[in-house]
Design an enzyme around this catalytic site. Structure first.
Site, PDB file in Angstrom:
ATOM      1  N   SER A 167     -21.733 -37.372  -8.467  1.00  0.00           N
ATOM      2  CA  SER A 167     -21.777 -37.613  -9.315  1.00  0.00           C
ATOM      3  C   SER A 167     -22.832 -36.883 -10.066  1.00  0.00           C
ATOM      4  O   SER A 167     -22.913 -37.264 -11.790  1.00  0.00           O
ATOM      5  CB  SER A 167     -23.640 -39.212  -9.218  1.00  0.00           C
ATOM      6  OG  SER A 167     -22.463 -39.783  -8.350  1.00  0.00           O
ATOM      7  N   TRP A 216     -10.170 -34.928  -6.739  1.00  0.00           N
ATOM      8  CA  TRP A 216     -10.519 -36.492  -6.757  1.00  0.00           C
ATOM      9  C   TRP A 216      -9.297 -36.724  -8.424  1.00  0.00           C
ATOM     10  O   TRP A 216     -10.153 -37.070  -9.032  1.00  0.00           O
ATOM     11  CB  TRP A 216     -11.457 -37.364  -6.675  1.00  0.00           C
ATOM     12  CG  TRP A 216     -12.561 -37.295  -5.806  1.00  0.00           C
ATOM     13  CD1 TRP A 216     -13.417 -36.523  -5.657  1.00  0.00           C
ATOM     14  CD2 TRP A 216     -11.794 -37.533  -4.419  1.00  0.00           C
ATOM     15  NE1 TRP A 216     -13.578 -36.708  -3.810  1.00  0.00           N
ATOM     16  CE2 TRP A 216     -12.935 -37.373  -3.135  1.00  0.00           C
ATOM     17  CE3 TRP A 216     -10.595 -37.673  -4.590  1.00  0.00           C
ATOM     18  CZ2 TRP A 216     -12.446 -37.427  -2.028  1.00  0.00           C
ATOM     19  CZ3 TRP A 216     -10.824 -38.132  -2.457  1.00  0.00           C
ATOM     20  CH2 TRP A 216     -11.293 -38.319  -1.658  1.00  0.00           C
ATOM     21  N   GLU A 242     -17.448 -42.986 -20.379  1.00  0.00           N
ATOM     22  CA  GLU A 242     -18.057 -44.540 -20.386  1.00  0.00           C
ATOM     23  C   GLU A 242     -16.426 -45.588 -20.976  1.00  0.00           C
ATOM     24  O   GLU A 242     -17.065 -46.808 -20.755  1.00  0.00           O
ATOM     25  CB  GLU A 242     -18.763 -44.634 -22.087  1.00  0.00           C
ATOM     26  CG  GLU A 242     -19.681 -45.854 -22.173  1.00  0.00           C
ATOM     27  CD  GLU A 242     -20.766 -45.585 -23.611  1.00  0.00           C
ATOM     28  OE1 GLU A 242     -19.886 -46.112 -24.430  1.00  0.00           O
ATOM     29  OE2 GLU A 242     -21.640 -45.047 -23.339  1.00  0.00           O
ATOM     30  N   ARG A 258     -15.490 -47.203 -18.167  1.00  0.00           N
ATOM     31  CA  ARG A 258     -15.922 -47.936 -17.112  1.00  0.00           C
ATOM     32  C   ARG A 258     -15.524 -49.640 -17.669  1.00  0.00           C
ATOM     33  O   ARG A 258     -15.966 -50.181 -16.722  1.00  0.00           O
ATOM     34  CB  ARG A 258     -17.541 -47.510 -17.486  1.00  0.00           C
ATOM     35  CG  ARG A 258     -17.793 -46.118 -16.412  1.00  0.00           C
ATOM     36  CD  ARG A 258     -19.351 -46.285 -16.411  1.00  0.00           C
ATOM     37  NE  ARG A 258     -19.465 -45.196 -15.503  1.00  0.00           N
ATOM     38  CZ  ARG A 258     -20.504 -44.219 -16.537  1.00  0.00           C
ATOM     39  NH1 ARG A 258     -21.429 -44.317 -17.690  1.00  0.00           N
ATOM     40  NH2 ARG A 258     -21.176 -43.330 -15.168  1.00  0.00           N
ATOM     41  N   GLU A 271     -15.342 -43.749 -11.879  1.00  0.00           N
ATOM     42  CA  GLU A 271     -16.086 -43.680 -12.795  1.00  0.00           C
ATOM     43  C   GLU A 271     -17.609 -44.223 -12.269  1.00  0.00           C
ATOM     44  O   GLU A 271     -18.098 -44.518 -13.215  1.00  0.00           O
ATOM     45  CB  GLU A 271     -15.444 -45.469 -14.087  1.00  0.00           C
ATOM     46  CG  GLU A 271     -14.827 -44.595 -15.442  1.00  0.00           C
ATOM     47  CD  GLU A 271     -13.177 -43.375 -13.696  1.00  0.00           C
ATOM     48  OE1 GLU A 271     -13.204 -43.537 -13.734  1.00  0.00           O
ATOM     49  OE2 GLU A 271     -12.173 -44.354 -14.378  1.00  0.00           O
TER      50      GLU A 271
END
Length: 401
Positions: A136, A160, A256, A259, A379
């Site tokens: 993160s 990833w 964003e 998500r 995310e």
């Protein structure tokens, strides 16, 4: 359409698109998903079907050959696809984020070069932020792009990468100190580079290696890989937007909307888990009657359905907020957090309803039980979402004393 998770206010075009996608999922994805997942096989025929439906260009403007649809339409399609098999929605999502970033931040030349072919699915997108030593903490990125004449030389290792093998265009976030003096905050010295490559594994272009697929607990079929850059040279006109130092903001804009996509995936998986649970509860008999007639099971079904409805409503709200042009990081964070947590809980309840059979690979719920955890971290983890939500709430409810 199911009785749960209905969306009010859709126009005729949106309803037709969703009806077509749902029919495709029921006919082409659900019957083969578990078999392909157990073999960890890339769903080539399903992807070709999605290309024919135009889903790779769903949000790409019509001037570039796409359908020019809204984020809401896209999210509802993702919800349907994830209901069939979450891995397929992942193939679409990474492509969509790169197309969105190009549409919002690309130069005119970059848009003209990539968007028409992305709309057809001829160019397939992937994006890369994470690295082996960070998750993160995006500001801790060490991969670097250094200017060398009319080119940039990229070095570093990324992690990833969804669609790492099958993609042909990767948006890669690296540090770029050019024009950013020492002491510049990390997020202001990052650049998104558009890296073209051949599909496959191994050295896919000079200086760029895509190792084999990472073996995962779930989320199989879709290829998740590392990306290794060792002296990778790309033209300077492949800096997204043409200016360095904007990569962090470009990526966060993409994440964003991503998500909202993850929230939609959680809604879709939860819907399928509810369908499996309520169906099995009416077929399985104990003590002389279907277990659906036992109060304990009815309570579970009631809780599951309520969670499906709540997650769907928050996802739709977040998508509509973004479509309106307003800031939606609060709504997207809430939707992603709630939908992923509720998805995990609904899947587990469906698993419990199946009893011992839920542990068998012959039953679809076993696959969903392994897939749901990915949504808890994709995310941005739940903890990251709560940080975003908390900070935004403090902005909105600032103490005036």
């Amino acid at each position: 359409m199911t009785r749960l998770a209905q969306t009010a206010g859709l126009n005729d075009v949106q309803q037709e698109i969703l009806s077509t996608v749902r029919a495709f999922v029921d006919k082409e994805i659900i019957p083969v998903a578990t078999q392909l997942e157990h073999r960890d096989e890339y769903p080539s025929e399903i992807v070709e079907g999605l290309k024919e439906l135009g889903l790779f260009g769903l949000m790409i403007p019509e001037e570039y050959g796409g359908l020019g649809e809204s984020l809401l339409t896209y999210a509802l399609c993702v919800e349907e696809i994830a209901r069939g098999w979450m891995s397929v929605s992942g193939i679409i999502n990474t492509h969509f984020i790169v197309a969105y970033m190009l549409k919002q931040h690309g130069t005119q030349e970059q848009k003209d070069t990539f968007l028409p072919r992305m709309a057809l699915g001829e160019v397939r997108g992937a994006f890369s932020m994470s690295e082996p030593a960070l998750g993160s903490d995006v500001a801790a990125i060490t991969s670097k792009g250094v200017r060398d004449g009319d080119e940039y030389v990229l070095n570093g290792q990324k992690m990833w990468l969804t669609n790492g093998g099958t993609s042909t265009l990767v948006a890669v976030l690296c540090r770029s100190d050019e024009g950013h003096p020492e002491g510049t905050p990390p997020h202001k010295s990052m650049t998104t580079f558009l890296v073209e490559k051949e599909p496959g594994f191994g050295e896919v272009r000079p200086g760029l290696t895509i190792p084999g697929k990472i073996d995962k607990m779930g989320y199989k079929g879709v290829d998740t890989t590392e990306l290794i850059m060792d002296g990778l040279r790309i033209p300077a006109n492949r800096v997204l937007g043409g200016t360095t130092g904007r990569g962090f903001y470009q990526m966060m804009d993409g994440v964003e909307v991503g998500r909202v996509n993850v929230a939609a995936r959680g809604c879709g998986v939860a819907q399928r888990a509810f369908e499996l649970g309520v169906s099995y509860a009416q077929q399985r008999h104990t003590f002389g009657k279907p277990i659906a007639q036992h109060q304990a099971i009815q309570f579970k079904l009631a809780e599951m359905a309520t969670k499906v409805e709540a997650a769907h409503a928050m996802m739709v709200n977040a998508a509509r907020k973004k479509d309106s042009g307003e800031r939606n990081d609060l709504e997207a964070g809430m939707a992603k957090y709630l939908a992923s947590e509720y998805c995990k809980e609904v899947v587990e309840d469906a698993f419990r309803i199946h009893g011992g059979y839920g542990f068998s690979k012959e039953y679809e719920i076993e696959r969903l039980y392994r897939e749901a955890p990915m949504l808890l971290i994709g995310e941005g983890t739940a903890e990251i979402q709560k940080m975003i939500i908390g900070r935004r709430l403090l902005e909105e409810y600032r103490f005036q004393g």
